[in-house]
Design a protein around this motif. Structure first.
Motif, PDB file in Angstrom:
ATOM      1  N   HIS A  12       0.856  -1.193   0.000  1.00 47.02           N
ATOM      2  CA  HIS A  12       0.000   0.000   0.000  1.00 47.02           C
ATOM      3  C   HIS A  12       0.892   1.243   0.000  1.00 47.02           C
ATOM      4  O   HIS A  12       1.948   1.269   0.647  1.00 47.02           O
ATOM      5  CB  HIS A  12      -0.907  -0.013   1.236  1.00 47.02           C
ATOM      6  CG  HIS A  12      -1.918   1.077   1.234  1.00 47.02           C
ATOM      7  ND1 HIS A  12      -1.652   2.345   1.727  1.00 47.02           N
ATOM      8  CD2 HIS A  12      -3.204   1.112   0.791  1.00 47.02           C
ATOM      9  CE1 HIS A  12      -2.729   3.100   1.595  1.00 47.02           C
ATOM     10  NE2 HIS A  12      -3.693   2.379   1.028  1.00 47.02           N
ATOM     11  N   TYR A 355      -6.175  -0.314   5.280  1.00 45.39           N
ATOM     12  CA  TYR A 355      -5.814   0.302   4.002  1.00 45.39           C
ATOM     13  C   TYR A 355      -7.023   0.992   3.368  1.00 45.39           C
ATOM     14  O   TYR A 355      -6.920   2.107   2.834  1.00 45.39           O
ATOM     15  CB  TYR A 355      -5.277  -0.757   3.042  1.00 45.39           C
ATOM     16  CG  TYR A 355      -3.937  -1.342   3.402  1.00 45.39           C
ATOM     17  CD1 TYR A 355      -3.100  -0.724   4.322  1.00 45.39           C
ATOM     18  CD2 TYR A 355      -3.486  -2.512   2.800  1.00 45.39           C
ATOM     19  CE1 TYR A 355      -1.855  -1.255   4.639  1.00 45.39           C
ATOM     20  CE2 TYR A 355      -2.247  -3.058   3.096  1.00 45.39           C
ATOM     21  CZ  TYR A 355      -1.435  -2.437   4.016  1.00 45.39           C
ATOM     22  OH  TYR A 355      -0.214  -2.971   4.323  1.00 45.39           O
ATOM     23  N   HIS A 368      -6.492  -3.763  -1.945  1.00 47.42           N
ATOM     24  CA  HIS A 368      -6.260  -3.640  -0.504  1.00 47.42           C
ATOM     25  C   HIS A 368      -5.921  -4.996   0.092  1.00 47.42           C
ATOM     26  O   HIS A 368      -4.983  -5.134   0.887  1.00 47.42           O
ATOM     27  CB  HIS A 368      -7.501  -3.072   0.192  1.00 47.42           C
ATOM     28  CG  HIS A 368      -7.830  -1.678  -0.197  1.00 47.42           C
ATOM     29  ND1 HIS A 368      -9.119  -1.232  -0.409  1.00 47.42           N
ATOM     30  CD2 HIS A 368      -7.031  -0.594  -0.433  1.00 47.42           C
ATOM     31  CE1 HIS A 368      -9.103   0.042  -0.740  1.00 47.42           C
ATOM     32  NE2 HIS A 368      -7.848   0.459  -0.752  1.00 47.42           N
TER      33      HIS A 368
END
Length: 718
Positions: A12, A355, A368
């Motif tokens: 991420h 996330y 995610h």
């Protein structure tokens, strides 16, 4: 669907960019520690705002993260935590504590008051005042705390239940030093992880200590434990408690990180380091995420819900099944590892929720989940490093082997604080260190002087048969040329006229004991009438060797030299070498010249003799012959039990003890034949040897099997 190759998946952006900054500011390239740390802070942001993941199969899952991150001293653990808190989260914390929490708490207190008033038929203001008093009595809300008691945590829960906002956030630095003192607190956090629910403790109600009305609800908890592995793995109570926590649930709950300081950017100059620390791109990243996190503290984002679509749920289920199959294939005794692997999917879902909240998404997207799975898988690798970290007895063995001189128990304890002071545990650890060294090319020698125990170690270097240590000269004492020669080419030296040679090197080429350079990887034995050449070849055929006959060799009386490469290069002093060679000569199945136990001994080449190689055998394993070692003590003890036997009998008795008795007895008898014994003398000697064995054969069995084979050998010779 099957999972994609995780190497093609990116972390991420929040993880990637914040970890980049931490690597720059701490000047460490190892990202594992920082990833676990940043994952905790992202989960903390989401859970403070009570973000939840909405699943169709598991219901509501609160977003919260437990992280355990370890790194060696000087890695920048505390510094990195301060960077995240003071730079990245500064705006979020300020806004949350000063605006969001008070506003949301006020709204919830009125909700509770209105519900109570409707239920009890009482005045709303009175109920509000009462609820506000309960809220205040619970104490101030702590954004983060580093220690506490279960009662304090439960009181904080009551405050959070009355505010419907915030989370319980524990951060413990130097976890190795604080673990045992935090046992009760960490036990409570085991219960808080999944849903933020914990059972209340019943206390006595009195005028001074009145129980408040218990509210139902969830209070998510986050935890960051970090410190040095040396403090955590102390070989004592702390390490035992840590493993107990892993077994009882922390293995499946935690995201793990493990940092190595050896990846520090050593190649940079001071000017380059300063330039990296002050570059504008780093400040831009900090400003970007600082502002973004500030916006996430908006009260309108409180209670953020993130749906999980059917396709993402199936991907998560596929990951869950993969993890469980992997765990099922592991041995039963690896319970901690099995628990960690089989529950990775749960950690991945919570992290994916964090996330999604950071991105302001109302749905946990596939990207995610995959980014979370990538980090959780790397966490699993860190967990394996933690479990397979270097044991204390391994550190002990390596220390003794590397220190370069003899050490006492006091010396070891001064350098190795984990070394026990009491004799029992201390001896156990030294025994484990010796045992580990036994199979890892490390020897630990023990000796006593004036009642004091001394230890000396050495890391053994395996012998390269292309580099046998020799030195040679055309003079008996001077000008010895040091060389490392291939073993299968040594006959060129031994058959060369007029050369003297040795199995050590010498300072300035002068052959004398005081000039010996310790280090040899071949032993040399003179056999002068103790055995025939053919007998020696037969007895030693399981080992690599070279023999060559000397000037005094004849058919009637064989005189030859036996050269045996050994499996390790040994650095022995004068006394150790003498004892070592005496052990070798006691072990050999024939008599030899005892002068071979001198390090400075030299031998002569002989062009008129014959040489013979056996290159098919094994290199001689010499570990049991090295003085002052545990293996040598065991070897001497076993030899004492065979004290009544001569060299040849001991040679075969040891092999008979390992099995194949009849075959070894035949070899023993044929060795006597090769030595020139008469048939009747061989029979008498075989029977005499048999009587000395604990598992002896009957006389009839010897005559009907062993002696029949011997008789055939005589017939063949005739």
């Amino acid at each position: 669907m099957s999972l994609p190759d995780l190497s093609t998946i990116d972390h991420h952006p929040a993880i990637q960019e914040i970890v980049d900054v931490l690597c720059t500011k701490t000047q460490n390239l190892d990202r594992g520690f920082f990833q676990a740390e940043v994952a905790y802070f992202l989960g903390k942001i989401a859970s403070l705002m009570r973000a939840v993941v909405m699943t169709k199969d598991r219901g509501e899952i609160p977003v919260n993260i437990y992280s355990l991150a370890l790194a060696t001293s000087g890695f920048g653990k505390g510094h990195s935590v301060h960077v995240v808190e003071d730079e990245f989260l500064k705006g979020f914390k300020s806004r949350f504590m000063e605006e969001t929490f008070p506003v949301l708490a006020e709204q919830q207190l009125w909700n509770i008051a209105n519900n109570r008033a409707a239920r009890n038929g009482t005045d709303q203001q009175e109920e509000y005042d009462k609820t506000a008093k309960e809220f205040k009595q619970c104490g101030a809300f702590l954004f983060t705390f580093d220690s506490g008691s279960p009662e304090g945590v439960k009181q904080t829960r009551q405050k959070l239940l009355r505010s419907a906002c915030g989370s319980i956030n524990l951060q413990i630095d130097e976890i190795g030093s604080n673990l045992v003192g935090s046992t009760d607190l960490l036990t409570l956090f085991l219960e808080l992880y999944d849903q933020g629910i914990v059972k209340q403790k019943l206390i006595k109600n009195s005028s001074d200590n009145q129980r408040v009305e218990e509210l139902d609800g969830k209070t998510p908890a986050n935890m960051l434990l970090f410190g040095t592995p040396a403090k955590l793995f102390d070989g004592g109570a702390t390490e035992d408690q840590f493993y107990s926590f892993l077994e009882t649930g922390y293995a499946r709950r935690c995201i793990f990180g493990y940092g190595h300081r050896d990846k520090i950017l050593k190649e940079l100059t001071a000017a380059e380091v300063y330039a990296k620390l002050t570059e504008k791109s780093t400040d831009q990243v900090v400003t970007k995420w600082q502002h973004h996190f500030y916006t996430l503290a908006d009260p309108s984002l409180h209670g953020w819900k993130m749906e999980v679509s059917e396709s993402v749920s199936i991907t998560l289920l596929d990951y869950k099944l993969t993890c469980e199959r992997t765990a099922e294939d592991m041995p039963e005794h690896e319970e901690i590892q099995k628990a960690e692997i089989s529950h990775r999917y749960s950690k991945a879902l919570k992290l994916a929720g964090a996330y999604a909240f950071i991105d302001g998404s109302t749905e946990v997207m596939l990207e995610h989940l995959l980014a979370a799975i990538k980090l959780v898988e790397e966490s699993g690798q860190a967990f394996q490093k933690i479990l397979t970290r270097e044991k204390n007895y391994v550190k002990l063995a390596k220390f003794v082997a590397s220190v370069g001189h003899e050490v006492t128990h006091a010396d070891i304890h001064e350098k190795m604080p984990f070394y026990p002071k009491s004799s029992g545990p201390r001896n156990d650890m030294m025994m484990l260190a010796t045992s580990w060294g036994y199979v890892n090319n490390v020897i630990v020698k023990k000796s006593f002087r004036d009642g004091i125990e001394f230890f000396k170690g050495e890391t053994l270097e395996e012998t390269d048969l292309e580099k046998i240590i020799i030195s040679y000269s055309d003079h008996w004492a001077y000008n010895y040329m040091p060389e490392q020669a291939p073993f299968d080419k040594l006959h060129i030296l031994t058959q060369h006229e007029g050369y003297h040679w040795a199995n050590h090197h010498f300072k300035s080429g002068h052959r004398a004991e005081e000039n010996v350079i310790a280090g040899f990887n071949m032993i040399v034995i003179d056999v002068d009438g103790g055995a025939s050449l053919n007998q020696a070849h037969e007895l030693m055929k399981e080992y690599k060797f070279l023999t060559y006959t000397t000037k005094r060799h004849s058919e009637e009386e064989n005189r030859f030299r036996l050269m045996l490469p050994i499996n390790y290069k040994l650095d022995l002093d004068q006394d150790e070498y003498k004892e070592f060679m005496n052990n070798i000569m006691d072990w050999l199945p024939f008599a030899t010249d005892e002068s071979a136990n001198q390090r400075a001994k030299k031998w002569e080449s002989y062009a008129g003799g014959d040489f013979h190689y056996n290159l098919e055998g094994d290199t001689l394993d010499v570990l049991k012959f090295i003085p002052k070692t545990s293996r040598n003590e065991l070897y001497k003890k076993s030899n004492q039990e065979l004290g009544s036997l001569d060299n040849l009998e001991r040679w075969f008795a040891g092999r008979i003890a390992s099995g194949n008795r009849n075959n070894q007895m035949i070899k023993y008898a044929l060795a006597l034949v090769d030595s020139g014994w008469e048939l009747t003398a061989v029979r008498d000697q075989v029977h005499a040897f048999n009587k000395k064995l604990s598992d002896s054969m009957t006389e009839q069995e010897i005559d009907s099997t062993i002696m029949v084979t011997v008789a055939k050998r005589y017939q063949k010779v005739a």
